[in-house]
Design a protein around this motif. Structure first.
Motif, PDB file in Angstrom:
ATOM      1  N   HIS A   1       0.833  -1.194   0.000  1.00  0.00           N
ATOM      2  CA  HIS A   1       0.000   0.000   0.000  1.00  0.00           C
ATOM      3  C   HIS A   1       0.873   1.251   0.000  1.00  0.00           C
ATOM      4  N   LYS A   2       0.321   2.325  -0.581  1.00  0.00           N
ATOM      5  CA  LYS A   2       0.997   3.620  -0.638  1.00  0.00           C
ATOM      6  C   LYS A   2       0.063   4.659  -0.042  1.00  0.00           C
ATOM      7  N   GLU A   3       0.638   5.596   0.704  1.00  0.00           N
ATOM      8  CA  GLU A   3      -0.163   6.575   1.426  1.00  0.00           C
ATOM      9  C   GLU A   3       0.008   7.984   0.871  1.00  0.00           C
ATOM     10  N   SER A   4      -1.054   8.753   0.939  1.00  0.00           N
ATOM     11  CA  SER A   4      -1.007  10.188   0.683  1.00  0.00           C
ATOM     12  C   SER A   4      -2.141  10.810   1.499  1.00  0.00           C
ATOM     13  N   TRP A   5      -2.233  12.129   1.459  1.00  0.00           N
ATOM     14  CA  TRP A   5      -3.223  12.829   2.273  1.00  0.00           C
ATOM     15  C   TRP A   5      -4.086  13.735   1.402  1.00  0.00           C
ATOM     16  N   ALA A   6      -5.313  13.940   1.822  1.00  0.00           N
ATOM     17  CA  ALA A   6      -6.245  14.821   1.115  1.00  0.00           C
ATOM     18  C   ALA A   6      -6.943  15.722   2.115  1.00  0.00           C
ATOM     19  N   GLU A   7      -7.190  16.958   1.711  1.00  0.00           N
ATOM     20  CA  GLU A   7      -7.857  17.920   2.586  1.00  0.00           C
ATOM     21  C   GLU A   7      -9.318  17.558   2.795  1.00  0.00           C
ATOM     22  N   GLY A   8      -9.933  16.932   1.782  1.00  0.00           N
ATOM     23  CA  GLY A   8     -11.321  16.492   1.896  1.00  0.00           C
ATOM     24  C   GLY A   8     -11.429  15.036   1.513  1.00  0.00           C
ATOM     25  N   GLN A   9     -12.558  14.403   1.802  1.00  0.00           N
ATOM     26  CA  GLN A   9     -12.774  13.009   1.420  1.00  0.00           C
ATOM     27  C   GLN A   9     -12.785  12.918  -0.114  1.00  0.00           C
ATOM     28  N   PRO A  10     -11.840  12.198  -0.722  1.00  0.00           N
ATOM     29  CA  PRO A  10     -11.736  12.172  -2.179  1.00  0.00           C
ATOM     30  C   PRO A  10     -12.669  11.177  -2.854  1.00  0.00           C
ATOM     31  N   PHE A  11     -13.487  10.459  -2.086  1.00  0.00           N
ATOM     32  CA  PHE A  11     -14.439   9.514  -2.661  1.00  0.00           C
ATOM     33  C   PHE A  11     -15.840   9.835  -2.179  1.00  0.00           C
ATOM     34  N   TYR A  12     -16.804   9.685  -3.085  1.00  0.00           N
ATOM     35  CA  TYR A  12     -18.193   9.919  -2.724  1.00  0.00           C
ATOM     36  C   TYR A  12     -18.805   8.722  -2.009  1.00  0.00           C
ATOM     37  N   ARG A  13     -18.389   7.509  -2.396  1.00  0.00           N
ATOM     38  CA  ARG A  13     -19.059   6.302  -1.907  1.00  0.00           C
ATOM     39  C   ARG A  13     -18.049   5.226  -1.545  1.00  0.00           C
ATOM     40  N   LEU A  14     -18.555   4.179  -0.959  1.00  0.00           N
ATOM     41  CA  LEU A  14     -17.796   2.957  -0.701  1.00  0.00           C
ATOM     42  C   LEU A  14     -18.326   1.872  -1.629  1.00  0.00           C
ATOM     43  N   LYS A  15     -17.424   1.202  -2.331  1.00  0.00           N
ATOM     44  CA  LYS A  15     -17.805   0.099  -3.218  1.00  0.00           C
ATOM     45  C   LYS A  15     -16.812  -1.045  -3.028  1.00  0.00           C
ATOM     46  N   VAL A  16     -17.326  -2.248  -2.890  1.00  0.00           N
ATOM     47  CA  VAL A  16     -16.496  -3.458  -2.881  1.00  0.00           C
ATOM     48  C   VAL A  16     -17.066  -4.357  -3.970  1.00  0.00           C
ATOM     49  N   LYS A  17     -16.284  -4.614  -5.008  1.00  0.00           N
ATOM     50  CA  LYS A  17     -16.793  -5.277  -6.205  1.00  0.00           C
ATOM     51  C   LYS A  17     -16.077  -6.596  -6.477  1.00  0.00           C
ATOM     52  N   LEU A  18     -16.805  -7.494  -7.098  1.00  0.00           N
ATOM     53  CA  LEU A  18     -16.253  -8.765  -7.540  1.00  0.00           C
ATOM     54  C   LEU A  18     -15.926  -8.671  -9.030  1.00  0.00           C
ATOM     55  N   LYS A  19     -14.738  -9.120  -9.394  1.00  0.00           N
ATOM     56  CA  LYS A  19     -14.277  -9.007 -10.781  1.00  0.00           C
ATOM     57  C   LYS A  19     -13.622 -10.308 -11.235  1.00  0.00           C
ATOM     58  N   ARG A  20     -13.471 -10.457 -12.540  1.00  0.00           N
ATOM     59  CA  ARG A  20     -12.688 -11.585 -13.065  1.00  0.00           C
ATOM     60  C   ARG A  20     -11.199 -11.345 -12.861  1.00  0.00           C
ATOM     61  N   GLU A  21     -10.788 -10.069 -12.982  1.00  0.00           N
ATOM     62  CA  GLU A  21      -9.388  -9.701 -12.791  1.00  0.00           C
ATOM     63  C   GLU A  21      -9.341  -8.423 -11.958  1.00  0.00           C
ATOM     64  N   ILE A  22      -8.316  -8.261 -11.127  1.00  0.00           N
ATOM     65  CA  ILE A  22      -8.215  -7.029 -10.340  1.00  0.00           C
ATOM     66  C   ILE A  22      -7.642  -5.894 -11.174  1.00  0.00           C
ATOM     67  N   VAL A  23      -7.018  -6.221 -12.291  1.00  0.00           N
ATOM     68  CA  VAL A  23      -6.683  -5.235 -13.317  1.00  0.00           C
ATOM     69  C   VAL A  23      -6.864  -5.971 -14.640  1.00  0.00           C
ATOM     70  N   THR A  24      -7.787  -5.488 -15.467  1.00  0.00           N
ATOM     71  CA  THR A  24      -8.276  -6.270 -16.589  1.00  0.00           C
ATOM     72  C   THR A  24      -7.377  -6.165 -17.809  1.00  0.00           C
ATOM     73  N   MET A  25      -6.697  -7.274 -18.127  1.00  0.00           N
ATOM     74  CA  MET A  25      -5.919  -7.387 -19.354  1.00  0.00           C
ATOM     75  C   MET A  25      -6.643  -8.259 -20.382  1.00  0.00           C
ATOM     76  N   GLY A  26      -7.408  -9.228 -19.890  1.00  0.00           N
ATOM     77  CA  GLY A  26      -8.159 -10.085 -20.792  1.00  0.00           C
ATOM     78  C   GLY A  26      -7.373 -11.266 -21.332  1.00  0.00           C
TER      79      GLY A  26
END
Length: 322
Positions: free
Chosen positions: A74-99
């Motif tokens: 993991h890599k860390e950084s900081w933000a003045e405000g919450q940079p995400f609107y929502r929380l999502k946990v998704k199921l995928k075939r690949e965690i980075v899709t190359m196909g």
């Protein structure tokens, strides 16, 4: 100090029970006021989360409590405000899709190169330096002299490799040059270097921790990076020291906008920009304008237009369900 800790994380590791991990992980993140997107697949986990420091660190401890994820990057950084609107946990075939099936990134990835050693490697004229990010990411920043494959998605990368592997190409199969690759946080590099090794290339290297780790580690005066680095959250881009950059997102096409883009007569906030002007239907434009009115009303009230957490959903049925 900024209020929100941002953690970009991933690990290639077999997770045969990844479907069963989804709901407990969603509930744990929600209980700790953490938002963002996490992807789970049989090949591992990937995502970026943000929230109060204690909440994000609790989620990281929770993940590493699974022995399979003990070595989670993991890599860390900081933000003045919450940079995400929502929380999502998704199921995928690949965690980075190359196909491409059966790419064993956890065992076949190329040689890691530490950020402090990266400049020396890419200064070698015999090394082919490849930016494996998408075209819109490369457009706002890259390493000096790096090759841009001009891919619109990571699934196009294998085809580009095949083209360049022909006689006279950058990756000529007969010559098998040394190759150095980089991406935002390291995950696409692990899979792309594994793919190149599966194609018979032996000397393949990648930037450990990706551009984000390089910008965090290497002083600006010694840097070979030019421009800013696109990130997949509301900060849009970061520079050296992972300080927030100057780009914003077009809410119609989701591409990054420079100050020059925003000064264009083709730019209309929330509705169109120089990248997408003239490509939307009348129905889309109507929806964009209705949404922008709500955004402006929320702005006047000093509230956010959207932001509620998304409940867990049934498993997606296709790679496009993200």
């Amino acid at each position: 100090m900024a209020q929100f800790l941002v953690a970009a994380l991933y690990k290639f590791v077999p997770l045969a029970d990844y479907r069963a991990l989804r709901e407990p992980l969603f509930e744990f993140c929600r209980a700790h006021d953490v938002r963002g997107t996490l992807l789970l697949a049989e090949e591992g986990i990937n995502g970026t989360i943000a929230g109060p420091e204690e909440g994000v660190r609790a989620v990281l401890r929770h993940l590493r409590g699974d022995p399979r994820l003990a070595g989670l990057e993991h890599k860390e950084s900081w933000a003045e405000g919450q940079p995400f609107y929502r929380l999502k946990v998704k199921l995928k075939r690949e965690i980075v899709t190359m196909g491409v099936p059966n790419i064993q990134a956890e065992t076949m990835a190329g040689t890691y190169v530490a950020p402090e050693d990266w400049n020396q490697l890419i200064s070698d004229p015999e090394v082919v330096v490849i930016d494996v990010r998408n075209d819109y990411e490369v457009a706002i920043g890259s390493f000096e002299g790096a090759v841009n494959p001009h891919t619109r998605s990571f699934t196009e990368f294998p085809e580009w490799v095949e083209q360049q592997a022909q006689s006279g190409g950058l990756l000529d199969r007969q010559k098998k040059p040394r190759v150095a690759m980089f991406c935002t946080g390291g995950i696409r590099c692990e899979k792309s270097t594994a793919y190149l090794r599966s194609q018979g290339y032996d000397e393949v290297y990648h930037l450990h921790g990706g551009v984000l780790k390089y910008l965090e580690t290497v002083p600006a005066m010694q840097s070979r990076w030019e421009g800013e680095c696109f990130v997949f959250d509301e900060r849009v881009s970061v520079g050296h020291g992972l300080r927030p950059g100057d780009y914003e997102l077009c809410r119609a096409c989701r591409l990054p906008l420079s100050q020059a883009d925003k000064a264009s007569p083709l730019y209309e906030e929330g509705i169109s920009c120089p990248h997408c002007h003239g490509t939307h239907t009348e129905e889309q434009l109507r929806r964009f304008r209705d949404r922008q009115k709500q955004v402006e009303l929320a702005r006047r009230r000093n509230t956010r237009h959207i932001g509620a957490a998304m409940p867990a959903r049934p498993a997606p049925t296709s790679e496009t369900d993200i």
